[in-house]
Design an enzyme around this catalytic site. Sequence first.
Site, PDB file in Angstrom:
ATOM      1  N   HIS A  57       0.855  -1.200   0.000  1.00 49.43           N
ATOM      2  CA  HIS A  57       0.000   0.000   0.000  1.00 49.43           C
ATOM      3  C   HIS A  57       0.885   1.242   0.000  1.00 49.43           C
ATOM      4  O   HIS A  57       2.102   1.146   0.138  1.00 49.43           O
ATOM      5  CB  HIS A  57      -0.988  -0.021   1.169  1.00 49.43           C
ATOM      6  CG  HIS A  57      -0.363   0.114   2.533  1.00 49.43           C
ATOM      7  ND1 HIS A  57       0.437  -0.854   3.093  1.00 49.43           N
ATOM      8  CD2 HIS A  57      -0.433   1.109   3.458  1.00 49.43           C
ATOM      9  CE1 HIS A  57       0.827  -0.475   4.295  1.00 49.43           C
ATOM     10  NE2 HIS A  57       0.328   0.722   4.548  1.00 49.43           N
ATOM     11  N   HIS A  59       1.478   3.916   1.876  1.00 49.16           N
ATOM     12  CA  HIS A  59       2.015   4.706   2.991  1.00 49.16           C
ATOM     13  C   HIS A  59       3.549   4.806   2.928  1.00 49.16           C
ATOM     14  O   HIS A  59       4.231   3.846   2.580  1.00 49.16           O
ATOM     15  CB  HIS A  59       1.573   4.110   4.338  1.00 49.16           C
ATOM     16  CG  HIS A  59       0.131   4.401   4.638  1.00 49.16           C
ATOM     17  ND1 HIS A  59      -0.620   3.647   5.520  1.00 49.16           N
ATOM     18  CD2 HIS A  59      -0.703   5.361   4.163  1.00 49.16           C
ATOM     19  CE1 HIS A  59      -1.851   4.145   5.575  1.00 49.16           C
ATOM     20  NE2 HIS A  59      -1.925   5.174   4.755  1.00 49.16           N
ATOM     21  N   ASP A  61       5.934   4.739   5.010  1.00 47.08           N
ATOM     22  CA  ASP A  61       6.795   3.793   5.743  1.00 47.08           C
ATOM     23  C   ASP A  61       6.858   2.434   5.037  1.00 47.08           C
ATOM     24  O   ASP A  61       7.563   1.530   5.483  1.00 47.08           O
ATOM     25  CB  ASP A  61       6.347   3.636   7.207  1.00 47.08           C
ATOM     26  CG  ASP A  61       4.950   3.080   7.363  1.00 47.08           C
ATOM     27  OD1 ASP A  61       4.034   3.531   6.644  1.00 47.08           O
ATOM     28  OD2 ASP A  61       4.754   2.181   8.211  1.00 47.08           O
ATOM     29  N   HIS A  62       6.146   2.308   3.899  1.00 46.71           N
ATOM     30  CA  HIS A  62       6.205   1.069   3.105  1.00 46.71           C
ATOM     31  C   HIS A  62       6.794   1.291   1.708  1.00 46.71           C
ATOM     32  O   HIS A  62       7.268   0.347   1.089  1.00 46.71           O
ATOM     33  CB  HIS A  62       4.798   0.445   2.994  1.00 46.71           C
ATOM     34  CG  HIS A  62       4.253   0.061   4.341  1.00 46.71           C
ATOM     35  ND1 HIS A  62       4.165  -1.243   4.758  1.00 46.71           N
ATOM     36  CD2 HIS A  62       3.829   0.821   5.382  1.00 46.71           C
ATOM     37  CE1 HIS A  62       3.694  -1.279   6.006  1.00 46.71           C
ATOM     38  NE2 HIS A  62       3.482  -0.027   6.398  1.00 46.71           N
ATOM     39  N   HIS A 115      -7.492  -0.489   5.376  1.00 45.49           N
ATOM     40  CA  HIS A 115      -6.419   0.375   5.895  1.00 45.49           C
ATOM     41  C   HIS A 115      -6.165   1.492   4.885  1.00 45.49           C
ATOM     42  O   HIS A 115      -6.100   2.670   5.240  1.00 45.49           O
ATOM     43  CB  HIS A 115      -5.168  -0.469   6.132  1.00 45.49           C
ATOM     44  CG  HIS A 115      -3.977   0.295   6.626  1.00 45.49           C
ATOM     45  ND1 HIS A 115      -3.899   0.824   7.897  1.00 45.49           N
ATOM     46  CD2 HIS A 115      -2.799   0.616   6.020  1.00 45.49           C
ATOM     47  CE1 HIS A 115      -2.726   1.435   8.037  1.00 45.49           C
ATOM     48  NE2 HIS A 115      -2.049   1.325   6.913  1.00 45.49           N
ATOM     49  N   ASP A 132      -0.182  -3.653   6.296  1.00 47.27           N
ATOM     50  CA  ASP A 132      -0.807  -3.133   7.512  1.00 47.27           C
ATOM     51  C   ASP A 132      -2.276  -3.532   7.626  1.00 47.27           C
ATOM     52  O   ASP A 132      -3.080  -2.796   8.208  1.00 47.27           O
ATOM     53  CB  ASP A 132      -0.702  -1.601   7.545  1.00 47.27           C
ATOM     54  CG  ASP A 132       0.716  -1.113   7.789  1.00 47.27           C
ATOM     55  OD1 ASP A 132       1.617  -1.951   8.018  1.00 47.27           O
ATOM     56  OD2 ASP A 132       0.923   0.119   7.756  1.00 47.27           O
ATOM     57  N   HIS A 170       4.706  -4.546  10.598  1.00 48.15           N
ATOM     58  CA  HIS A 170       5.204  -3.912  11.831  1.00 48.15           C
ATOM     59  C   HIS A 170       5.368  -4.916  12.972  1.00 48.15           C
ATOM     60  O   HIS A 170       4.642  -5.902  13.041  1.00 48.15           O
ATOM     61  CB  HIS A 170       4.224  -2.824  12.310  1.00 48.15           C
ATOM     62  CG  HIS A 170       4.144  -1.631  11.419  1.00 48.15           C
ATOM     63  ND1 HIS A 170       4.882  -0.484  11.639  1.00 48.15           N
ATOM     64  CD2 HIS A 170       3.416  -1.391  10.300  1.00 48.15           C
ATOM     65  CE1 HIS A 170       4.603   0.404  10.695  1.00 48.15           C
ATOM     66  NE2 HIS A 170       3.709  -0.118   9.866  1.00 48.15           N
TER      67      HIS A 170
HETATM   68 FE    FE Z   1       2.841   0.906   8.159  1.00 48.51          FE
HETATM   69 ZN    ZN Z   2       0.139   1.735   6.493  1.00 49.47          ZN
END
Ligand code: FE
Ligand code: ZN
Length: 258
Positions: A57, A59, A61-62, A115, A132, A170
């Site tokens: 996805h 985001h 942090d990915h 999400h 996530d 995570h």
């Molecule tokens: Fe994340």
């Molecule tokens: Zn995420």
Amino acid sequence: MLEIVPLPAFQDNYIWTLRAADRKTRHAAVVDPGEAGPVKEYLAREGLTLVAILATHHHPDHVGGIAELVAMTKVPVFGPKGEPIPALTHPVGQGDKIEIGALAAEFSVLEIPGHTRAHVAYYGLESLFCGDTLFACGCGRVFEGTAEQMLASLTKLAALPDATKVYCGHEYTLANIKFARAVDPHNSELAAREERAKKLRAAGKPTLPSTLGEERATNPFLRCAEPVVVESANKYLGARAADPARVFAAIREWKNGF
Ligand code: FE
Ligand code: ZN
């Protein structure tokens, strides 16, 4: 056979690296490279060449490391169609198959919105990369979808075989278990899971992957039809939750403030 290696990133992210288990071929793919640094270091240290990037996805942090990685090695980037994934070359959706020839690996794409709008998971070789959406003993927050969508996505993942290894995005397991015990206080498998997870964390090890069998037995978000979870949701709401989606929404909201 693949060896799947977690590369810790940021505070609590894992970038999952896929490489040949026999270590004869020197290729690797990465899932959700939120930053490039840990990937570059690992590839250099191990003498590996990057052959593919998979994103679950959009985001940061990915996907934050993708641009830097493709600038170094031009590789196919797989990711959900309908989300802004940097350098995306292969937009994918439900039912698509992706092949990483250099690793002799094939994965099916599952659409699991909730999400984010078009979040996907990759499933193959008894392994699930679910970003996530499903976490070990928990689930992601519902940012872009509805509770109904998120519950349907989790239900879709829960239908995979018990032995499926769950590689999520995570290391949230201990906090998730703490919450799960509040929802489902007499679950002995959950208590045993907490002991195992605490030992792993105390030894500095990841709690992942888990298995889907373990998740079905202990993850409250996969157990919204269990009487004990319904009862806890009702207590939280101070009312009777009308259906599983309402139960899910109640415990998700409870977890947000836990
Ligand atoms: Fe994340
Ligand atoms: Zn995420």
